[in-house]
Structure formats: C-alpha cells, structure tokens
Motif scaffolding. Structure first.
Motif: not given
Length: 500
Positions: A196-219
């Motif tokens: 959960i901590t590692a995912l929080l480091e990639r969550w962006r409030p500006e887009t409501h997505t996780f910014h991963l290396r292959p691209g954005e992803s979200t729930i």
C-alpha cells in the motif's frame, strides 16, 4: 463471491532473502557481445546472478551496473558511473538503464539526465502538487532511514468483523433487497502495508491515477462492482447527517447505547454493534427484529470495510437512515460512494508526512493483485516478495516492464461466470461522472485509463480531479491536497440534493 486469478510469472525468494531471477524475467544479465543487446530481454537462460535488495547490499547493484557498461564496451562510461553512483539513487539508475537497454540505446545515455537532483515532473502543468507529495519526501531522503523505509499504517477490520457469521435467511433476504449481499462474501485479507505504501508513492491526486512506468492506471467503477459485488448504478449516497444519534438508533435498531463511551456524536462503537447485531434470528422471528438485525449487520459491515474512517473503532451512523427502507436502499449507488471514499483516502495518504490512512484498502490490494499479478502471493504455487517491505514494492514498481501489467483481467468468460450483482452496472463502468458520498466529491475519469477497458489510449482531456469541490470531508473542511500559495484553493462545501 468466487474470485478467479490469472496466471503470471513470479520472482520467488529463497530462504536467505535473495530475489531469485527467473529465466523468463531476468533483472540483470551480462551479454557476451554487444549484438545480443538487441534482443533484450533475452529468450534464453543466461544463468543470471541474483540481485540483493537492501541497504547493506547497494554496492552489489552498483558493481552489476558497472559490469554491464563494461560489457557494452564503454569503460569510460563505466568509470563515470562508478564515480557518480553515490550521488544518485541506485533504483533510478537501474530503472533508467533497463529502459535504455530495452529500446536499444546503450551508447547514448545522458549521465547528467540520470543523476539529475530533481526527479520531476519536468512539466508541472498537470502534476502541480509534487512539492507536497510523499514521493518528494522519499526522493530527498535518498535511502536514509527511517524516512525512506517507513510504512503507512492502514486501519483494517477488527476481530469482530472476522468473526461475523453468515446471516440467517430472513436477514439475508433483506440484505439482498438492499443489493448489498456482496459485502457478506468479502473475505478477510491481511493488509500488506508495504505494498500500500509503494502504491501511495505513485498515486497522483491531480489525476486520480497511479503513475506506473507502463502508463497510468486506476481503480474504476468496474473494479468496484466486479471485486466487491456492490452496485455502482443508482442514486448518490447523500443526505442529512445532522441527526440525533440515540433517537436514530432506537428507531431503526430497536435499542440505543447506554454507556457514554459507546457513542461519540454521530458514531457508535463497532464493538457495541458486533455484540448485538450478528445477523442471527430464530425461525418465525418478528419482522421488526429481523429488520433491526439486518440494519445493524449492514451498518457494521459498511463502517468497517467500504466506509471505514479515522474514528478508531467507531462507525458513523450516516448510512443508517439510508437503510430504513430496504427497497429504497437498493436504489443507491453504494459502489460509487465507496470509490469516492477510497479516492479521498488515497489523496490524503499521498501527502508527505501522512502516517496513517483508512478506507476500503481491501479493494486496492486485490486490485493490485489482479492488475500487477507478480506482486500477488500464492500464484502458481509460488510466493511474491515478502509482504510488509515498502522498499521491495517500490523496487518492483521502479523496474516494471510493460508486459507485467494486465490491463484487462476481466475477460468476457470471467464476467459471465460471476453472479449477476457483480456485473449489473456494466452500462456505467466507463461513465465520466463525479463520485458523491455525502459531502465528499471525487471525479471518476476512465478516459485516462482506456486500456483497462480494452481500448487504445489516446491523449486524455484535462483532468478535473482538483476542480471544486474536490476534497470535502465529513469531519471538516480540510482538503485532500493543497496547492501552492499562489494557486487558487479548491472550493469548500458542496450542497448536493439527494435526487441529483
């Protein structure tokens, strides 16, 4: 609710804590000649050397990187790497080098770019909150304990939730009328704080997505309905919360807390609910008793799972009034309310300095296992990296390859095999709408993650995640994220009519 898991490759660990690199997914390998770099990653098994992960073994990774440059025929660059490595985060070097190797660019690496003291973003027009983001804090710590390795604590369900029995048939019938039977089937999952901590480091409030290396992803709403089995189509979950708590309990639960410690404003202790409302009634019980048990049972389940908050063992009574009429309760979009609550808590947890969060993190964790299966435990009889270590989760996300993300884990065959309430709202899964849960309003933006629905991802329109009234909470007017002093601040309260 039956869950189906997709096959994937793993990186198992040995008893000594080393990461064993499978031949299909090597982390480091050493080619005999430069021509073999064109086929990265290799299709053969080169007997790669295992790479240790941890503070005391960074030098092993550094030596591997220098060796890799040497094999490429650029010893001058290898010497430069060795001299400058102490100034740079080794994980960044590894990720950047892997990317260059995959793209066949081994001779034109820009060392100044790699050891840049500013992690970005280079263009701050979209990611405007980097100065307040927890990733900035981790970057500046640069492997310095405890900032670099501290985990965010997640408030999870108590023992009373785990011990709840399956409700009696009359109670279950009322729960089905409220379209919330999916909550009864939720398993208890131990929270992996490191993941959960590692995912929080990639969550962006500006887009409501996780910014991963292959691209954005979200729930998305699709994930909520498929994984939790609660409705995502219907009226917004909102209404009046300024009620008399004791009178409300007496009217809809048949009894009220007598101890002062069992009630706190509009909240009651979860233990008080679990002791009295187990969902069990005798055959031929009075309909009022059955209704009281169903309401108390649902209130406890919702308050400890999809609508958990920071109250520390208390459950908010706001949803109790929505459960007065079970047929009317079935017209609400409980799933969108749960997603709004999760978005809010993710935005709060992504801020630098946040130590504890809450929310429906069983959804986030199972979502990560479905879309990033190499992080999931127990797949194919093997185990993922040891849970609870944020450095391990961060490392795997830093070197993530495009083929390690499953964009569409829910095939048509899988969806058809699920119960009806897990796919009833397919018409709104890609709806671009605000998610409302009382005074909390977050935006659902599936156009940023079209690959999750099997479509090609185009350039999305400007994000509306920070538009007013983003960040309003039930407890206060505090916002999820704060902008710079020179930027306009989000709106305050939002008055939402129950029929909107």
């Amino acid at each position: 609710m039956e869950r189906r898991c997709l096959e994937h490759l793993h990186r198992p660990r040995s008893s000594s804590g080393e990461v064993k690199v499978a031949s299909q997914t090597p982390l480091f390998w050493f080619p005999a000649d430069l021509a073999s770099l064109a086929n990265w990653p290799p299709r053969f098994s080169p007997s790669p050397r295992p790479a240790r992960i941890g503070y005391g073994s960074d030098m092993i990774l550094k030596n591997d990187l220098v060796d890799l440059y040497g094999k490429c025929g650029r010893m001058d660059m290898a010497c430069d790497v060795f001299d400058k490595m102490l100034e740079t985060n080794v994980v960044l070097w590894t990720a950047m080098m892997c990317e260059h190797l995959q793209q066949g660019r081994t001779m034109d690496l820009n060392l100044n770019e790699l050891r840049s003291p500013d992690p970005g973003p280079r263009d701050g027009s979209i990611l405007r909150l980097q100065q307040h983001h927890r990733s900035r804090e981790v970057w500046e710590a640069d492997r310095t304990r405890p900032v670099d390795s501290k985990k965010v604590r997640v408030r999870s369900a108590k023992k009373g939730i785990r011990a709840l029995p399956w409700p009696s048939p009359p109670v279950l019938e009322l729960i089905r009328r409220a379209r919330l039977e999916g909550l009864c089937s939720l398993p208890f999952v131990s929270v992996d704080w490191g993941l959960i901590t590692a995912l929080l480091e990639r969550w962006r409030p500006e887009t409501h997505t996780f910014h991963l290396r292959p691209g954005e992803s979200t729930i998305t709403l699709q994930d909520v309905e498929v994984l939790l089995g609660i409705p995502v189509e219907g009226k917004a979950v909102t209404g009046n919360t300024n009620l008399k708590a004791r009178d409300l309990c007496l009217h809809l639960l048949g009894e009220q807390p007598t101890e002062e410690s069992d009630i706190n404003g509009m909240k009651v202790k979860a233990s008080w609910l679990s002791d009295r409302f187990t969902g069990q009634v005798e055959e031929g019980a009075d309909p009022k008793v059955v209704a009281h048990q169903a309401r108390g049972y649902l209130l406890l389940l919702m308050g400890e799972t999809i609508f958990a908050d920071h109250s520390g063992g208390y459950v908010h009574l706001a949803n109790l009034e929505r459960l007065e009429n079970f047929d009317e309760a079935g017209t609400y979009s409980w799933g969108s309310g749960a997603l709004a609550n999760l978005y809010h808590n993710l935005c709060h947890g992504s801020k630098a300095g946040t130590k504890q969060i809450t929310g429906c993190f069983i959804l986030l964790q199972v979502w990560a296992w479905e879309r990033l299966p190499y992080l999931a435990p127990g797949r194919l009889g093997k185990r993922a990296p040891k849970a609870g270590a944020p450095l391990i989760g961060r490392y795997h996300l830093d070197i993530q390859r495009p083929d390690e993300v499953i964009w569409t884990p829910y095939s048509e065959e899988l969806l058809e095999s699920l119960l009806e309430y897990c796919r009833a709202g397919r018409a709104v899964w890609r709806a671009n709408v605000p998610l409302i849960y009382y005074a909390t309003c977050q935006y659902h933006q599936p156009e940023r993650v079209m690959r999750q629905f099997g479509f090609r991802q185009c350039i999305p329109p400007p994000s509306r995640s920070l538009d007013p009234p983003h960040g309003k909470t039930l407890q206060s007017d505090e916002l999820d994220a704060e902008e710079d002093e020179n930027e306009p601040v989000d709106g305050d309260a939002v008055n939402v009519d129950e029929d909107e």
